[in-house]
Design a protein around this motif. Structure first.
Motif, short mmCIF file in Angstrom:
data_model
loop_
_atom_site.label_atom_id
_atom_site.label_comp_id
_atom_site.label_asym_id
_atom_site.label_seq_id
_atom_site.Cartn_x
_atom_site.Cartn_y
_atom_site.Cartn_z
N ILE A 62 0.88 -1.18 0.00
CA ILE A 62 0.00 0.00 0.00
C ILE A 62 0.91 1.23 0.00
O ILE A 62 1.86 1.30 0.79
N LYS A 63 0.60 2.17 -0.88
CA LYS A 63 1.40 3.39 -0.99
C LYS A 63 1.06 4.33 0.17
O LYS A 63 -0.12 4.53 0.49
N VAL A 64 2.10 4.88 0.77
CA VAL A 64 1.92 5.88 1.84
C VAL A 64 2.58 7.17 1.38
O VAL A 64 3.74 7.16 0.93
N ILE A 65 1.87 8.28 1.44
CA ILE A 65 2.46 9.59 1.15
C ILE A 65 2.61 10.34 2.47
O ILE A 65 1.63 10.51 3.21
N ILE A 66 3.84 10.75 2.76
CA ILE A 66 4.07 11.55 3.97
C ILE A 66 3.88 13.01 3.55
O ILE A 66 4.78 13.62 2.97
N THR A 67 2.71 13.53 3.80
CA THR A 67 2.32 14.82 3.20
C THR A 67 3.14 16.00 3.72
O THR A 67 3.29 17.00 3.02
N ASN A 68 3.71 15.89 4.92
CA ASN A 68 4.50 17.01 5.44
C ASN A 68 6.00 16.79 5.25
O ASN A 68 6.81 17.47 5.86
N TYR A 69 6.38 15.82 4.41
CA TYR A 69 7.80 15.61 4.14
C TYR A 69 8.10 16.24 2.78
O TYR A 69 7.36 16.03 1.82
N PRO A 70 9.20 17.01 2.68
CA PRO A 70 9.47 17.76 1.45
C PRO A 70 9.60 16.86 0.22
O PRO A 70 10.22 15.80 0.29
N GLU A 71 9.01 17.32 -0.86
CA GLU A 71 9.13 16.57 -2.11
C GLU A 71 10.59 16.56 -2.57
O GLU A 71 11.29 17.55 -2.39
N GLY A 72 11.01 15.44 -3.14
CA GLY A 72 12.37 15.36 -3.69
C GLY A 72 13.44 15.12 -2.64
O GLY A 72 14.60 14.91 -2.96
#
Ligand code: ATP
Ligand code: MG
Length: 553
Positions: free
Chosen positions: A356-366
């Motif tokens: 399952i994909k998890v996106i850490i929304t408050n972690y900077p992209e890249g």
């Protein structure tokens, strides 16, 4: 234990009734040193039942500083094959044993022939013209004595001449046999004038066309043992009723003043494993399994490819002991030895399945960072490795529940868990597609909770692992169940669902996995990179055992 069996492993090997006999023979001076042998018939691959016999024979020799031969019981000209010979040697070595001598029973055909002539000269063997069916009919039953063959009282001269003609090829297969003249009224049917030589016009892999008569097992085996100076001839229980014949042959032939002693022990049986060469050969020939080394097979080749270690098998064989009555060992007990052995010898890797994909929304992209995790929790010397962490991660399908069950401490909406080696994360949102399938989880991480910083602000109950998405490596996984299952009648039958092919994402270090290398897939179980299928670009893993035991000591 090291991968080679050493005398020191066996000095304090669990004692058993066979060792008691040996101790006594050494104490009374019957023998001053001991010799054993492992005598496979080269007509198939060895299985774990043979491993028991190998460990017992070679282990006993190591314990007593004696010798142990590998001897091919190749008295049957058909069915034997060099492929099997090579596999047997590979398997015995892999189990960690080295033989003193590698010998062929067929090298003794001359002596066996002389022994048969010696019996004839004493009036203790005769050539019989009864057909196989007639011999069977004359043999009698457990409750009725047998009937003597009308050819039983041929003169010694006639028997010598007929036996010579058998050897010269004057008779067709099955036309005549040589029989020992013992006792048709013996309560032991094996003693009722057993056949000791038969005619078989077949080429032998070792002796070619030199012989067209071949000795029967019961006549050949004691002679093989005696020629090699075997002191204790260890075999399985089904030969118990043959022991009087074993002793009779050696006594009556009389070539060996201090003959070997046959001792029987119970075969190893294991639940969910069918250990018959004939059955296994059929499964291979019919293509039901991928070969003799299919990781489900109870063959040594199969369990080696499956990832079992020789140390675990030796330990298992020693610990289950040597019994005088047949019984069946729970396969979970074998698995426990494998697990115990792997526990302290392999490194962990992070792998997720049904990801399952998890996106850490408050972690900077890249952005990406490296987290340190231990390679083996039990063995600090195995050190640590670094696994990447970033904004997009994969977690295992088992580590998330949208509607948690009672006592589910892993990830669910609103819950906070620890990512092993990284941060605490909280699940805020479950994103689904139109069909209602979970597409990704939106989570936030708490920078203060980074592993190693000693965060003590609050405790979480669940720890899960993860694989960073942009560096994840897709691997193939073969989950093996038991090859055999029990049907309603309680009989074993092939389980067509015993192999499940699946896949997962692994941390990038998995790219370095060499064929045959074993790992713990963190929180999942033990796996081995398949020795045949693993390449640089395609990693294929076999399940070895799971992490938890259902076996209670
Ligand atoms: P299978 O019955 O599986 O075909 P086998 O007994 O015919 O095997 P052999 O090559 O004659 O195979 O066996 C070599 C040795 O291994 C013999 O001494 C035999 O007694 C022993 N052995 C075979 N199976 C087992 C078992 N399940 N447990 C212990 N010893 C075994
Ligand atoms: Mg056999």
């Amino acid at each position: 234990m090291s991968d080679r069996a050493k005398a020191s492993d066996y000095k304090d090997m669990r004692s058993n009734f066979i060792h008691d006999i040996i101790d006594e023979d050494l104490a009374t001076g019957k023998w001053t040193s001991i010799a054993t042998r492992f005598p496979p018939e080269p007509n198939g691959y060895l299985h774990i039942g043979h491993a028991k016999s190998i460990c017992l024979n070679f282990g006993t020799a190591l314990k007593y500083g004696g010798r142990c031969n590998l001897r091919y019981d190749d008295t049957n000209p058909i069915k034997e094959d060099m492929e099997f010979v090579n596999s047997i040697e590979q398997d015995v070595r892999w189990l960690g044993f080295d033989w003193n001598e590698r010998l062929w029973a067929s090298d003794y055909f001359d002596t066996m022939y002389e022994a048969a002539v010696a019996l004839i000269k004493q009036g203790k063997a005769f050539v019989c013209n009864l057909s196989a069916e007639e011999i069977k009919a004359y043999r009698g039953t457990l409750t009725e004595p047998g009937k003597e063959s009308p050819y039983r009282n041929r003169s010694i001269e006639e028997n010598l001449e007929l036996f010579e003609r058998m050897r010269a090829g004057e008779f067709a297969d099955g036309e005549v046999v040589l029989r020992a003249k013992i006792d048709m009224a013996s309560p032991n049917i094996n003693m009722r004038d057993p056949v000791i030589y038969r005619v078989a016009h077949a080429s032998h892999h070792n002796t070619g066309d030199k012989w067209c008569i071949y000795p029967m097992y019961d006549f050949a085996h004691p002679i093989e043992d005696a020629i090699e100076g075997i002191t204790h001839s260890i075999c399985t229980l089904e030969f118990e009723d043959h022991r009087p014949l074993y002793d009779w042959v050696l006594q009556e032939v009389g070539f060996w003043p201090n003959p070997p002693r046959q001792i029987e022990f119970a075969r190893l049986n294991i639940t969910n494993m069918l250990m018959s060469k004939r059955y296994l050969k059929r499964m291979v020939d019919e293509g039901v399994v991928s070969g003799w080394d299919d990781p489900r097979m109870p063959t040594i080749a199969g369990i080696r490819r499956r990832g079992y270690t020789p140390e675990a098998i030796r330990k298992f064989c020693d610990e289950i002991g040597v019994a005088k009555a047949n019984s069946t060992v729970d396969i979970a007990q074998l698995e426990a030895f494998v697990r115990d052995d792997l526990q302290d010898r392999v490194e962990a890797r992070n792998v997720v399945t049904n990801p399952i994909k998890v996106i850490i929304t408050n972690y900077p992209e890249g952005q990406m960072e490296l987290c340190t995790v231990e390679n083996n929790r039990n063995v600090p010397e195995f050190g640590e490795r670094e696994v990447p962490f970033g904004r997009e991660l994969w977690i295992d399908g088992d580590d998330f529940m949208e509607v948690p069950e009672k006592k589910y401490f892993r990830l669910f909406p609103g819950n906070e868990v620890r990512l092993k080696g990284a941060y605490y994360i909280t699940c805020n949102e479950v994103v689904k597609d139109e069909a209602g399938n979970i597409v990704e989880l939106h989570c936030t991480y708490d920078p203060a909770t980074r592993s190693g910083l000693g965060f003590e602000g609050r405790k979480v109950k669940g720890t899960i692992h993860f694989v960073e998405a942009t560096t994840a490596v897709k691997i193939r996984i073969r989950e093996y169940g038991y090859m055999m299952k029990y049907n309603e009648a309680g009989d074993m039958e092939f389980d067509p669902e015993s192999l499940k092919e699946t896949w997962g994402y692994a941390e990038p270090l998995i790219k370095q996995a060499a064929p045959g290398e074993r790992f713990q897939f963190f929180r999942k179980g033990y796996y081995i990179a398949d020795a045949e299928l693993t390449t640089d670009d395609d990693k294929v893993f076999n399940s070895i055992v799971n992490l938890k035991s259902s076996w209670k000591k």
